[in-house]
Scaffold this motif. Sequence first.
Motif, PDB file in Angstrom:
ATOM      1  N   LYS A  19       1.523  -2.038   6.791  1.00 31.27           N
ATOM      2  CA  LYS A  19       2.366  -2.243   5.608  1.00 31.27           C
ATOM      3  C   LYS A  19       2.052  -1.171   4.562  1.00 31.27           C
ATOM      4  N   ARG A  20       2.903  -1.135   3.520  1.00 32.15           N
ATOM      5  CA  ARG A  20       2.624  -0.190   2.432  1.00 32.15           C
ATOM      6  C   ARG A  20       1.229  -0.433   1.891  1.00 32.15           C
ATOM      7  N   TYR A  21       0.570   0.627   1.552  1.00 34.09           N
ATOM      8  CA  TYR A  21      -0.804   0.491   1.064  1.00 34.09           C
ATOM      9  C   TYR A  21      -1.127   1.659   0.153  1.00 34.09           C
ATOM     10  N   ARG A  22      -2.245   1.552  -0.511  1.00 33.46           N
ATOM     11  CA  ARG A  22      -2.582   2.562  -1.503  1.00 33.46           C
ATOM     12  C   ARG A  22      -3.965   3.184  -1.308  1.00 33.46           C
ATOM     13  N   TYR A  23      -4.909   2.409  -0.777  1.00 34.40           N
ATOM     14  CA  TYR A  23      -6.292   2.894  -0.764  1.00 34.40           C
ATOM     15  C   TYR A  23      -6.835   3.169   0.638  1.00 34.40           C
TER      16      TYR A  23
END
Length: 547
Positions: free
Chosen positions: A416-420
Amino acid sequence: MEKIYGRNRKEQLEPVRAKVTGKIPAWLQGTLLRNGPGMHTVGESRYNHWFDGLALLHSFTIRDGEVYYRSKYLRSDTYNANIEANRIVVSEFGTMAYPDPCKNIFSKAFSYLTHTIPDFTDNCLINIMKCGEDFYATSETNYIRKINPQTLETLEKVDYRKYVAVNLATSHPHYDEAGNVLNMGTSIVEKGKTKYMIFKIPATVPEGKKKGKSSWKHTEVFCCIPSHSLLSPSYYHSFGVTENYVIFLEQPFRLDILKMATAYIRGVNWASCLAFHREEKTYIHIVDQRTRQPVQTKLYTDPMVVFHHVNAYEEDGCIVFDVIAYEDNSLYQLFYLANLNQDFKENAKLTSIPTLRRFAVPLRVDKNAEVGSNLIKVASTTATALKEQDGQVYCQPEFLCEGLELPRVNYTHNGKRYRYVFAAGVHWSPVPTKIIKYDILTKSSLEWRETDCWPAEPLFVPVPGAKGEDDGVILSAIVSTDPQKLPFLLILDAKSFTELARASIDVDLHMDLHGLFIPDTDSEAKKQATSEEQRDGASDCHGTPPT
Ligand SMILES: CC1=C(/C=C/C(C)=C/C=C/C(C)=C/C=O)C(C)(C)CCC1
Ligand SMILES: [Fe+2]
Protein backbone atom coordinates in the motif's frame (compact mmCIF):
# COMPACT_ATOMS: atom_id res chain seq x y z
CA MET A 1 36.12 -6.83 10.67
CA GLU A 2 37.24 -10.41 11.23
CA LYS A 3 35.94 -9.81 14.75
CA ILE A 4 32.49 -9.16 13.33
CA TYR A 5 32.31 -11.56 10.42
CA GLY A 6 34.74 -14.46 10.47
CA ARG A 7 34.70 -15.59 14.09
CA ASN A 8 32.76 -18.61 15.33
CA ARG A 9 30.15 -17.68 17.91
CA LYS A 10 29.24 -19.50 21.10
CA GLU A 11 25.63 -20.51 21.60
CA GLN A 12 23.76 -19.09 24.58
CA LEU A 13 21.42 -21.95 25.34
CA GLU A 14 20.13 -20.72 28.69
CA PRO A 15 18.19 -17.46 28.51
CA VAL A 16 20.27 -14.63 29.92
CA ARG A 17 18.71 -11.43 31.29
CA ALA A 18 19.96 -8.20 29.77
CA LYS A 19 20.88 -5.04 31.62
CA VAL A 20 18.29 -2.52 30.51
CA THR A 21 19.00 1.19 30.46
CA GLY A 22 16.24 3.61 29.55
CA LYS A 23 12.64 2.47 29.54
CA ILE A 24 11.10 -0.19 27.33
CA PRO A 25 7.49 0.75 26.47
CA ALA A 26 5.06 -1.35 28.51
CA TRP A 27 3.16 -2.40 25.36
CA LEU A 28 6.26 -3.94 23.78
CA GLN A 29 5.89 -7.63 24.68
CA GLY A 30 7.09 -10.42 22.46
CA THR A 31 10.09 -12.04 20.85
CA LEU A 32 12.47 -10.73 18.24
CA LEU A 33 13.65 -13.84 16.43
CA ARG A 34 16.56 -13.55 14.01
CA ASN A 35 18.85 -15.65 11.88
CA GLY A 36 22.34 -15.35 10.41
CA PRO A 37 25.66 -17.14 9.93
CA GLY A 38 27.52 -17.91 13.17
CA MET A 39 30.12 -20.61 12.48
CA HIS A 40 32.70 -20.15 9.74
CA THR A 41 35.16 -22.96 10.43
CA VAL A 42 34.59 -26.62 11.28
CA GLY A 43 37.66 -28.50 12.52
CA GLU A 44 40.48 -27.43 10.22
CA SER A 45 38.22 -26.49 7.33
CA ARG A 46 36.90 -23.01 6.70
CA TYR A 47 34.14 -21.50 4.64
CA ASN A 48 35.11 -18.96 1.99
CA HIS A 49 32.06 -16.74 2.10
CA TRP A 50 30.06 -15.09 4.88
CA PHE A 51 26.80 -16.48 3.41
CA ASP A 52 28.17 -20.01 3.95
CA GLY A 53 28.31 -19.84 7.75
CA LEU A 54 26.22 -22.27 9.78
CA ALA A 55 22.86 -20.79 10.80
CA LEU A 56 22.77 -19.39 14.32
CA LEU A 57 19.28 -18.48 15.54
CA HIS A 58 18.89 -15.94 18.30
CA SER A 59 16.05 -14.32 20.14
CA PHE A 60 15.38 -11.35 22.39
CA THR A 61 12.29 -11.90 24.49
CA ILE A 62 10.89 -8.63 25.74
CA ARG A 63 8.58 -8.98 28.70
CA ASP A 64 7.47 -6.40 31.28
CA GLY A 65 10.41 -4.11 30.61
CA GLU A 66 13.01 -6.90 30.74
CA VAL A 67 14.88 -8.56 27.88
CA TYR A 68 16.04 -12.18 27.79
CA TYR A 69 18.49 -13.40 25.16
CA ARG A 70 19.29 -16.85 23.86
CA SER A 71 20.92 -18.39 20.80
CA LYS A 72 21.23 -21.84 19.29
CA TYR A 73 22.76 -23.27 16.14
CA LEU A 74 20.22 -24.70 13.75
CA ARG A 75 20.69 -28.45 13.95
CA SER A 76 20.32 -28.86 10.21
CA ASP A 77 21.42 -32.08 8.50
CA THR A 78 24.29 -29.93 7.22
CA TYR A 79 25.30 -28.85 10.74
CA ASN A 80 25.09 -32.42 12.07
CA ALA A 81 27.08 -33.90 9.17
CA ASN A 82 29.79 -31.25 9.50
CA ILE A 83 30.10 -31.61 13.25
CA GLU A 84 30.23 -35.40 13.02
CA ALA A 85 32.93 -35.31 10.34
CA ASN A 86 34.68 -32.40 12.11
CA ARG A 87 35.03 -30.68 8.73
CA ILE A 88 32.83 -29.04 6.12
CA VAL A 89 31.15 -31.81 4.13
CA VAL A 90 28.19 -29.94 2.58
CA SER A 91 28.60 -27.34 -0.18
CA GLU A 92 27.41 -23.81 0.44
CA PHE A 93 27.11 -20.67 -1.68
CA GLY A 94 30.85 -19.91 -1.72
CA THR A 95 32.37 -23.24 -0.68
CA MET A 96 32.25 -26.55 -2.55
CA ALA A 97 32.71 -29.51 -0.23
CA TYR A 98 33.48 -33.13 -0.94
CA PRO A 99 31.76 -35.48 1.48
CA ASP A 100 33.66 -38.71 0.94
CA PRO A 101 37.39 -38.84 1.46
CA CYS A 102 37.92 -40.40 -1.98
CA LYS A 103 40.48 -43.13 -1.68
CA ASN A 104 41.28 -43.77 -5.30
CA ILE A 105 40.66 -42.23 -8.66
CA PHE A 106 37.74 -44.58 -9.46
CA SER A 107 35.76 -43.87 -6.35
CA LYS A 108 36.56 -40.21 -6.89
CA ALA A 109 35.04 -40.25 -10.37
CA PHE A 110 32.04 -42.12 -9.03
CA SER A 111 31.39 -39.70 -6.21
CA TYR A 112 31.64 -36.79 -8.66
CA LEU A 113 29.04 -38.33 -10.95
CA THR A 114 26.54 -38.92 -8.20
CA HIS A 115 26.66 -35.22 -7.45
CA THR A 116 26.02 -33.76 -10.88
CA ILE A 117 22.45 -33.03 -9.88
CA PRO A 118 23.12 -31.21 -6.67
CA ASP A 119 21.24 -31.81 -3.48
CA PHE A 120 21.39 -28.41 -1.90
CA THR A 121 22.20 -27.51 1.67
CA ASP A 122 19.60 -27.18 4.45
CA ASN A 123 21.80 -24.66 6.30
CA CYS A 124 18.93 -22.16 6.51
CA LEU A 125 20.77 -19.04 7.59
CA ILE A 126 18.97 -16.12 5.99
CA ASN A 127 15.54 -15.46 7.48
CA ILE A 128 12.60 -16.72 9.52
CA MET A 129 9.26 -17.42 7.84
CA LYS A 130 5.90 -17.72 9.59
CA CYS A 131 3.48 -20.28 8.16
CA GLY A 132 0.23 -20.41 10.11
CA GLU A 133 1.35 -21.03 13.68
CA ASP A 134 4.69 -22.47 12.64
CA PHE A 135 8.08 -20.85 12.16
CA TYR A 136 10.80 -21.89 9.73
CA ALA A 137 14.45 -20.96 9.25
CA THR A 138 14.95 -20.25 5.55
CA SER A 139 17.63 -19.93 2.90
CA GLU A 140 17.33 -19.92 -0.89
CA THR A 141 17.48 -23.63 -1.62
CA ASN A 142 14.56 -26.12 -1.69
CA TYR A 143 14.94 -26.86 2.03
CA ILE A 144 13.61 -24.98 5.02
CA ARG A 145 13.68 -26.07 8.69
CA LYS A 146 10.85 -25.81 11.16
CA ILE A 147 11.98 -24.37 14.48
CA ASN A 148 10.54 -23.82 17.92
CA PRO A 149 10.43 -20.02 18.26
CA GLN A 150 10.61 -20.21 22.06
CA THR A 151 13.38 -22.73 22.62
CA LEU A 152 15.07 -22.31 19.19
CA GLU A 153 15.08 -26.08 18.79
CA THR A 154 15.32 -27.48 15.30
CA LEU A 155 12.31 -29.48 14.15
CA GLU A 156 11.54 -31.17 10.84
CA LYS A 157 13.06 -30.42 7.47
CA VAL A 158 10.60 -29.37 4.77
CA ASP A 159 11.42 -29.90 1.12
CA TYR A 160 9.57 -27.35 -1.02
CA ARG A 161 9.78 -29.81 -3.94
CA LYS A 162 7.21 -32.07 -2.26
CA TYR A 163 4.60 -29.35 -2.71
CA VAL A 164 5.75 -27.20 -5.61
CA ALA A 165 8.35 -27.91 -8.31
CA VAL A 166 10.96 -25.37 -7.23
CA ASN A 167 14.68 -25.98 -6.72
CA LEU A 168 15.26 -22.51 -5.30
CA ALA A 169 12.92 -20.23 -3.34
CA THR A 170 13.31 -16.80 -1.84
CA SER A 171 13.89 -16.08 1.81
CA HIS A 172 11.65 -13.02 1.58
CA PRO A 173 8.07 -14.25 1.27
CA HIS A 174 5.11 -11.90 1.59
CA TYR A 175 2.12 -12.38 3.89
CA ASP A 176 -1.48 -11.35 3.29
CA GLU A 177 -3.79 -10.19 6.07
CA ALA A 178 -4.89 -13.76 6.82
CA GLY A 179 -1.26 -14.83 7.20
CA ASN A 180 -1.14 -16.81 3.94
CA VAL A 181 2.37 -16.92 2.52
CA LEU A 182 3.15 -15.82 -1.02
CA ASN A 183 6.58 -16.82 -2.24
CA MET A 184 8.52 -17.27 -5.47
CA GLY A 185 10.92 -19.91 -6.61
CA THR A 186 12.73 -21.15 -9.69
CA SER A 187 12.19 -24.50 -11.31
CA ILE A 188 15.45 -25.43 -13.04
CA VAL A 189 15.19 -29.12 -13.74
CA GLU A 190 11.62 -29.85 -14.72
CA LYS A 191 11.77 -31.11 -18.33
CA GLY A 192 14.15 -28.35 -19.28
CA LYS A 193 11.38 -25.78 -18.88
CA THR A 194 13.08 -23.27 -16.69
CA LYS A 195 10.50 -21.05 -15.08
CA TYR A 196 9.78 -18.81 -12.13
CA MET A 197 6.88 -19.92 -9.96
CA ILE A 198 4.75 -17.84 -7.66
CA PHE A 199 3.05 -19.96 -5.02
CA LYS A 200 0.81 -19.60 -2.01
CA ILE A 201 1.05 -21.60 1.21
CA PRO A 202 -2.20 -21.22 3.15
CA ALA A 203 -1.94 -20.30 6.84
CA THR A 204 -4.54 -22.93 7.70
CA VAL A 205 -6.11 -25.92 5.98
CA PRO A 206 -8.74 -24.39 3.64
CA GLU A 207 -12.47 -24.74 4.51
CA GLY A 208 -14.00 -28.00 3.34
CA LYS A 209 -10.65 -29.79 3.14
CA LYS A 210 -9.75 -32.64 5.43
CA LYS A 211 -8.70 -31.28 8.81
CA GLY A 212 -5.54 -32.59 10.36
CA LYS A 213 -3.65 -32.49 7.07
CA SER A 214 -0.81 -30.02 6.92
CA SER A 215 -1.55 -26.76 5.17
CA TRP A 216 1.59 -27.36 3.08
CA LYS A 217 -0.40 -29.97 1.15
CA HIS A 218 -2.64 -27.14 -0.01
CA THR A 219 0.19 -25.11 -1.49
CA GLU A 220 -1.04 -23.68 -4.78
CA VAL A 221 0.94 -22.56 -7.79
CA PHE A 222 -0.28 -19.09 -8.48
CA CYS A 223 1.43 -18.28 -11.74
CA CYS A 224 4.42 -19.45 -13.78
CA ILE A 225 6.66 -17.10 -15.73
CA PRO A 226 8.90 -18.76 -18.31
CA SER A 227 12.54 -17.75 -18.03
CA HIS A 228 13.92 -15.64 -20.90
CA SER A 229 16.80 -18.06 -21.02
CA LEU A 230 16.18 -21.76 -20.36
CA LEU A 231 19.75 -22.42 -19.32
CA SER A 232 20.31 -19.23 -17.43
CA PRO A 233 17.49 -18.06 -15.18
CA SER A 234 17.70 -14.85 -13.25
CA TYR A 235 18.89 -14.87 -9.64
CA TYR A 236 16.62 -12.93 -7.29
CA HIS A 237 16.53 -12.51 -3.55
CA SER A 238 13.08 -10.95 -3.13
CA PHE A 239 10.05 -9.70 -5.06
CA GLY A 240 7.35 -7.08 -4.58
CA VAL A 241 3.58 -7.10 -4.07
CA THR A 242 0.76 -4.57 -4.17
CA GLU A 243 -2.83 -5.26 -3.12
CA ASN A 244 -3.58 -6.84 -6.52
CA TYR A 245 -0.25 -7.48 -8.24
CA VAL A 246 3.10 -9.22 -7.89
CA ILE A 247 6.27 -7.55 -9.20
CA PHE A 248 9.13 -9.73 -10.34
CA LEU A 249 12.40 -8.38 -11.74
CA GLU A 250 14.09 -10.73 -14.18
CA GLN A 251 17.49 -9.13 -13.85
CA PRO A 252 20.61 -9.90 -15.89
CA PHE A 253 22.30 -11.32 -12.79
CA ARG A 254 21.84 -14.95 -13.76
CA LEU A 255 22.58 -18.51 -12.74
CA ASP A 256 24.20 -20.73 -15.34
CA ILE A 257 22.59 -24.16 -15.05
CA LEU A 258 25.25 -25.95 -17.09
CA LYS A 259 27.95 -24.45 -14.92
CA MET A 260 25.98 -25.57 -11.86
CA ALA A 261 25.66 -29.11 -13.19
CA THR A 262 29.42 -29.35 -13.64
CA ALA A 263 30.48 -27.27 -10.63
CA TYR A 264 31.15 -30.24 -8.41
CA ILE A 265 33.35 -32.03 -10.94
CA ARG A 266 35.19 -28.80 -11.74
CA GLY A 267 35.74 -28.09 -8.06
CA VAL A 268 34.18 -24.62 -8.14
CA ASN A 269 31.52 -23.12 -5.87
CA TRP A 270 27.91 -22.18 -6.62
CA ALA A 271 28.75 -18.49 -6.52
CA SER A 272 30.96 -18.93 -9.60
CA CYS A 273 27.86 -20.05 -11.53
CA LEU A 274 26.34 -16.57 -11.09
CA ALA A 275 27.19 -13.81 -13.53
CA PHE A 276 26.08 -10.26 -14.19
CA HIS A 277 25.46 -9.57 -17.88
CA ARG A 278 25.86 -5.81 -17.94
CA GLU A 279 24.85 -5.52 -21.59
CA GLU A 280 21.38 -6.99 -21.02
CA LYS A 281 18.04 -5.57 -19.95
CA THR A 282 16.13 -6.07 -16.72
CA TYR A 283 12.64 -7.34 -17.54
CA ILE A 284 9.82 -6.20 -15.27
CA HIS A 285 7.08 -8.80 -14.84
CA ILE A 286 3.75 -7.85 -13.30
CA VAL A 287 1.27 -10.58 -12.35
CA ASP A 288 -2.37 -9.84 -11.59
CA GLN A 289 -3.25 -11.71 -8.38
CA ARG A 290 -6.94 -11.81 -9.31
CA THR A 291 -6.58 -13.42 -12.74
CA ARG A 292 -3.25 -15.06 -11.86
CA GLN A 293 -2.00 -13.98 -15.27
CA PRO A 294 1.00 -11.84 -16.18
CA VAL A 295 0.19 -8.39 -17.48
CA GLN A 296 0.88 -8.51 -21.25
CA THR A 297 2.79 -5.22 -21.63
CA LYS A 298 6.51 -5.83 -22.20
CA LEU A 299 8.24 -3.69 -19.61
CA TYR A 300 11.95 -3.33 -19.14
CA THR A 301 14.62 -1.16 -17.59
CA ASP A 302 18.41 -0.86 -17.66
CA PRO A 303 20.64 -3.63 -16.29
CA MET A 304 20.83 -3.55 -12.52
CA VAL A 305 21.18 -5.85 -9.54
CA VAL A 306 18.46 -5.84 -6.90
CA PHE A 307 18.50 -7.92 -3.75
CA HIS A 308 15.81 -6.19 -1.74
CA HIS A 309 12.45 -4.88 -2.82
CA VAL A 310 11.31 -2.23 -0.36
CA ASN A 311 7.60 -1.83 -1.07
CA ALA A 312 5.12 -1.27 -3.90
CA TYR A 313 1.61 0.10 -4.40
CA GLU A 314 -0.98 0.97 -7.02
CA GLU A 315 -1.73 4.54 -8.01
CA ASP A 316 -3.82 5.88 -10.92
CA GLY A 317 -3.47 2.89 -13.25
CA CYS A 318 0.20 2.45 -12.40
CA ILE A 319 2.30 0.35 -10.13
CA VAL A 320 4.88 2.24 -8.14
CA PHE A 321 7.65 0.03 -6.75
CA ASP A 322 10.77 0.82 -4.77
CA VAL A 323 13.93 -1.27 -4.74
CA ILE A 324 17.52 -1.05 -3.52
CA ALA A 325 19.55 -1.36 -6.70
CA TYR A 326 23.21 -1.65 -7.68
CA GLU A 327 25.04 -1.14 -10.95
CA ASP A 328 26.83 -4.49 -10.56
CA ASN A 329 27.06 -7.59 -8.39
CA SER A 330 30.06 -6.50 -6.31
CA LEU A 331 28.06 -6.87 -3.09
CA TYR A 332 28.13 -10.69 -3.12
CA GLN A 333 31.82 -10.59 -4.06
CA LEU A 334 32.68 -8.44 -1.07
CA PHE A 335 31.31 -10.95 1.41
CA TYR A 336 34.13 -13.42 0.74
CA LEU A 337 35.68 -13.72 4.19
CA ALA A 338 39.12 -13.02 2.71
CA ASN A 339 37.84 -9.54 1.81
CA LEU A 340 36.50 -8.91 5.30
CA ASN A 341 39.91 -9.12 6.96
CA GLN A 342 42.02 -6.39 8.60
CA ASP A 343 42.48 -4.68 5.25
CA PHE A 344 38.77 -4.66 4.62
CA LYS A 345 38.72 -0.91 4.03
CA GLU A 346 40.82 -1.62 0.94
CA ASN A 347 39.41 -5.01 -0.03
CA ALA A 348 35.72 -4.53 0.63
CA LYS A 349 34.99 -1.34 -1.27
CA LEU A 350 31.67 -1.29 -3.05
CA THR A 351 32.15 -0.42 -6.71
CA SER A 352 28.50 0.52 -6.80
CA ILE A 353 26.62 2.21 -3.96
CA PRO A 354 23.13 0.87 -3.20
CA THR A 355 20.47 3.35 -4.30
CA LEU A 356 16.81 3.51 -3.44
CA ARG A 357 15.07 3.71 -6.80
CA ARG A 358 11.40 4.31 -7.46
CA PHE A 359 9.89 2.80 -10.60
CA ALA A 360 6.44 3.49 -12.01
CA VAL A 361 4.96 1.15 -14.59
CA PRO A 362 1.68 1.54 -16.45
CA LEU A 363 -0.84 -1.27 -16.12
CA ARG A 364 -2.30 -0.53 -19.56
CA VAL A 365 -0.75 1.12 -22.55
CA ASP A 366 -2.93 3.60 -24.39
CA LYS A 367 -2.91 2.49 -28.06
CA ASN A 368 -3.08 6.10 -29.16
CA ALA A 369 -0.18 7.27 -27.04
CA GLU A 370 2.66 8.58 -29.14
CA VAL A 371 5.88 6.64 -29.45
CA GLY A 372 8.38 8.23 -27.09
CA SER A 373 5.70 9.61 -24.78
CA ASN A 374 5.80 9.13 -21.03
CA LEU A 375 2.93 6.87 -19.93
CA ILE A 376 3.24 7.86 -16.26
CA LYS A 377 0.84 10.56 -15.19
CA VAL A 378 1.43 10.20 -11.46
CA ALA A 379 2.52 13.57 -10.08
CA SER A 380 4.34 12.18 -7.05
CA THR A 381 7.27 10.70 -8.97
CA THR A 382 9.65 11.65 -11.76
CA ALA A 383 9.96 7.99 -12.81
CA THR A 384 9.09 7.55 -16.46
CA ALA A 385 7.81 4.78 -18.73
CA LEU A 386 8.41 5.51 -22.39
CA LYS A 387 6.40 3.87 -25.13
CA GLU A 388 8.60 2.42 -27.84
CA GLN A 389 8.02 1.70 -31.52
CA ASP A 390 7.54 -2.05 -31.03
CA GLY A 391 5.08 -1.59 -28.16
CA GLN A 392 7.64 -2.27 -25.42
CA VAL A 393 7.85 0.16 -22.52
CA TYR A 394 11.20 1.42 -21.25
CA CYS A 395 11.07 2.38 -17.57
CA GLN A 396 13.47 4.82 -15.94
CA PRO A 397 13.47 5.20 -12.18
CA GLU A 398 13.55 8.18 -9.90
CA PHE A 399 16.66 8.03 -7.69
CA LEU A 400 15.44 8.68 -4.16
CA CYS A 401 18.57 8.32 -2.04
CA GLU A 402 21.73 6.27 -1.61
CA GLY A 403 23.51 4.25 1.04
CA LEU A 404 20.58 2.14 2.26
CA GLU A 405 20.40 -1.65 2.62
CA LEU A 406 18.35 -4.21 4.57
CA PRO A 407 15.18 -2.12 4.15
CA ARG A 408 12.05 -2.66 6.25
CA VAL A 409 8.70 -0.92 6.27
CA ASN A 410 5.73 -0.87 8.59
CA TYR A 411 4.25 -4.14 7.30
CA THR A 412 0.66 -2.95 7.67
CA HIS A 413 1.60 -0.67 4.74
CA ASN A 414 3.03 -3.51 2.68
CA GLY A 415 1.60 -3.33 -0.83
CA LYS A 416 0.00 0.00 0.00
CA ARG A 417 0.98 3.66 -0.14
CA TYR A 418 3.65 4.36 2.41
CA ARG A 419 6.09 7.01 3.44
CA TYR A 420 8.92 5.61 5.55
CA VAL A 421 11.79 3.25 4.85
CA PHE A 422 13.79 1.95 7.82
CA ALA A 423 17.17 0.59 6.75
CA ALA A 424 20.77 0.01 7.65
CA GLY A 425 23.11 2.72 6.40
CA VAL A 426 26.05 1.60 4.35
CA HIS A 427 28.72 3.97 3.19
CA TRP A 428 31.82 2.91 1.32
CA SER A 429 31.64 -0.74 2.38
CA PRO A 430 28.81 -3.25 2.79
CA VAL A 431 29.17 -3.06 6.57
CA PRO A 432 26.30 -1.07 8.13
CA THR A 433 27.43 1.78 10.37
CA LYS A 434 24.07 3.39 11.14
CA ILE A 435 20.31 2.98 11.09
CA ILE A 436 18.28 5.28 8.91
CA LYS A 437 14.68 6.39 8.68
CA TYR A 438 14.11 7.76 5.20
CA ASP A 439 11.03 9.88 4.57
CA ILE A 440 10.03 9.47 0.92
CA LEU A 441 7.64 12.43 1.07
CA THR A 442 10.08 15.04 2.35
CA LYS A 443 13.18 13.22 1.05
CA SER A 444 14.83 13.73 4.41
CA SER A 445 16.22 11.24 6.87
CA LEU A 446 16.91 10.63 10.54
CA GLU A 447 19.86 8.54 11.72
CA TRP A 448 21.09 6.62 14.71
CA ARG A 449 24.79 5.81 15.00
CA GLU A 450 27.43 5.22 17.65
CA THR A 451 31.21 4.74 17.42
CA ASP A 452 32.31 1.11 17.02
CA CYS A 453 28.71 -0.06 16.83
CA TRP A 454 27.55 -2.20 13.93
CA PRO A 455 23.79 -2.38 13.57
CA ALA A 456 21.72 -5.19 12.12
CA GLU A 457 18.61 -4.79 9.96
CA PRO A 458 16.18 -2.47 11.79
CA LEU A 459 12.73 -3.90 12.35
CA PHE A 460 9.61 -1.81 12.88
CA VAL A 461 7.08 -2.90 15.53
CA PRO A 462 3.81 -0.92 15.59
CA VAL A 463 2.27 0.21 18.87
CA PRO A 464 -1.12 -1.53 19.33
CA GLY A 465 -3.81 0.65 17.76
CA ALA A 466 -1.21 2.69 15.87
CA LYS A 467 -2.62 5.56 13.81
CA GLY A 468 0.49 6.93 12.12
CA GLU A 469 2.75 4.86 9.90
CA ASP A 470 5.66 5.46 12.26
CA ASP A 471 3.76 4.93 15.53
CA GLY A 472 5.95 2.28 17.05
CA VAL A 473 9.53 1.31 17.76
CA ILE A 474 12.58 0.17 15.85
CA LEU A 475 14.46 -2.87 17.11
CA SER A 476 18.02 -3.58 16.04
CA ALA A 477 20.69 -5.88 17.48
CA ILE A 478 23.96 -3.99 17.76
CA VAL A 479 27.37 -5.67 17.68
CA SER A 480 30.09 -3.63 19.35
CA THR A 481 33.83 -3.73 18.68
CA ASP A 482 34.57 -1.46 21.64
CA PRO A 483 35.96 -3.81 24.32
CA GLN A 484 34.34 -1.57 26.95
CA LYS A 485 30.91 -1.92 25.45
CA LEU A 486 28.65 -4.97 25.44
CA PRO A 487 26.47 -5.79 22.45
CA PHE A 488 22.88 -4.66 22.88
CA LEU A 489 19.36 -4.64 21.60
CA LEU A 490 18.56 -1.08 20.64
CA ILE A 491 15.01 0.24 20.95
CA LEU A 492 14.33 3.51 19.14
CA ASP A 493 11.18 5.57 18.98
CA ALA A 494 10.31 5.17 15.29
CA LYS A 495 8.89 8.70 15.02
CA SER A 496 11.75 10.73 16.44
CA PHE A 497 14.50 8.11 16.11
CA THR A 498 15.56 8.82 19.67
CA GLU A 499 16.74 6.02 21.89
CA LEU A 500 14.09 4.69 24.27
CA ALA A 501 16.16 1.91 25.76
CA ARG A 502 19.01 -0.49 25.20
CA ALA A 503 19.38 -3.97 26.60
CA SER A 504 23.04 -4.93 26.94
CA ILE A 505 23.95 -8.59 27.07
CA ASP A 506 27.24 -10.19 28.00
CA VAL A 507 27.17 -12.71 25.15
CA ASP A 508 28.93 -13.40 21.88
CA LEU A 509 26.39 -11.61 19.66
CA HIS A 510 26.76 -12.36 15.95
CA MET A 511 26.07 -10.09 13.00
CA ASP A 512 22.82 -11.45 11.61
CA LEU A 513 20.74 -11.07 8.45
CA HIS A 514 16.97 -11.05 8.86
CA GLY A 515 14.20 -11.93 11.26
CA LEU A 516 10.76 -11.13 12.60
CA PHE A 517 8.97 -10.01 15.73
CA ILE A 518 6.40 -12.29 17.36
CA PRO A 519 4.11 -10.17 19.50
CA ASP A 520 2.65 -11.71 22.66
CA THR A 521 -0.95 -11.40 21.65
CA ASP A 522 -2.23 -14.52 23.27
CA SER A 523 -2.18 -13.98 27.04
CA GLU A 524 -2.08 -17.73 27.68
CA ALA A 525 1.00 -18.12 25.51
CA LYS A 526 2.56 -15.22 27.34
CA LYS A 527 1.92 -16.78 30.74
CA GLN A 528 3.31 -20.08 29.59
CA ALA A 529 6.42 -18.47 28.15
CA THR A 530 7.00 -16.50 31.37
CA SER A 531 6.75 -19.61 33.51
CA GLU A 532 9.13 -21.41 31.13
CA GLU A 533 11.55 -18.53 31.51
CA GLN A 534 11.37 -18.78 35.31
CA ARG A 535 11.72 -22.54 35.20
CA ASP A 536 14.77 -22.22 32.95
CA GLY A 537 16.20 -19.90 35.61
CA ALA A 538 17.33 -16.99 33.49
CA SER A 539 20.72 -15.86 34.65
CA ASP A 540 21.65 -12.23 35.03
CA CYS A 541 24.04 -10.44 32.79
CA HIS A 542 26.86 -9.01 34.86
CA GLY A 543 28.52 -6.96 32.15
CA THR A 544 29.49 -3.35 32.52
CA PRO A 545 26.57 -1.18 31.49
CA PRO A 546 27.38 1.14 28.59
CA THR A 547 27.85 4.77 29.43
C1 LIG B 1 23.52 -22.59 -1.50
C2 LIG B 1 23.00 -22.13 -2.83
C3 LIG B 1 22.63 -20.81 -3.08
C4 LIG B 1 22.70 -19.91 -1.92
C5 LIG B 1 22.53 -18.59 -1.84
C6 LIG B 1 22.62 -17.80 -0.64
C7 LIG B 1 22.94 -18.45 0.66
C8 LIG B 1 22.38 -16.47 -0.74
C9 LIG B 1 22.37 -15.53 0.32
C10 LIG B 1 22.04 -14.25 0.10
C11 LIG B 1 21.98 -13.20 1.08
C12 LIG B 1 22.24 -13.48 2.49
C13 LIG B 1 21.67 -11.96 0.65
C14 LIG B 1 21.52 -10.80 1.48
O1 LIG B 1 21.12 -9.75 1.00
C15 LIG B 1 22.10 -20.37 -4.46
C16 LIG B 1 23.02 -19.35 -5.12
C17 LIG B 1 20.72 -19.81 -4.33
C18 LIG B 1 21.96 -21.55 -5.44
C19 LIG B 1 22.83 -22.66 -5.27
C20 LIG B 1 22.93 -23.18 -3.88
FE1 LIG C 1 17.64 -10.36 2.31
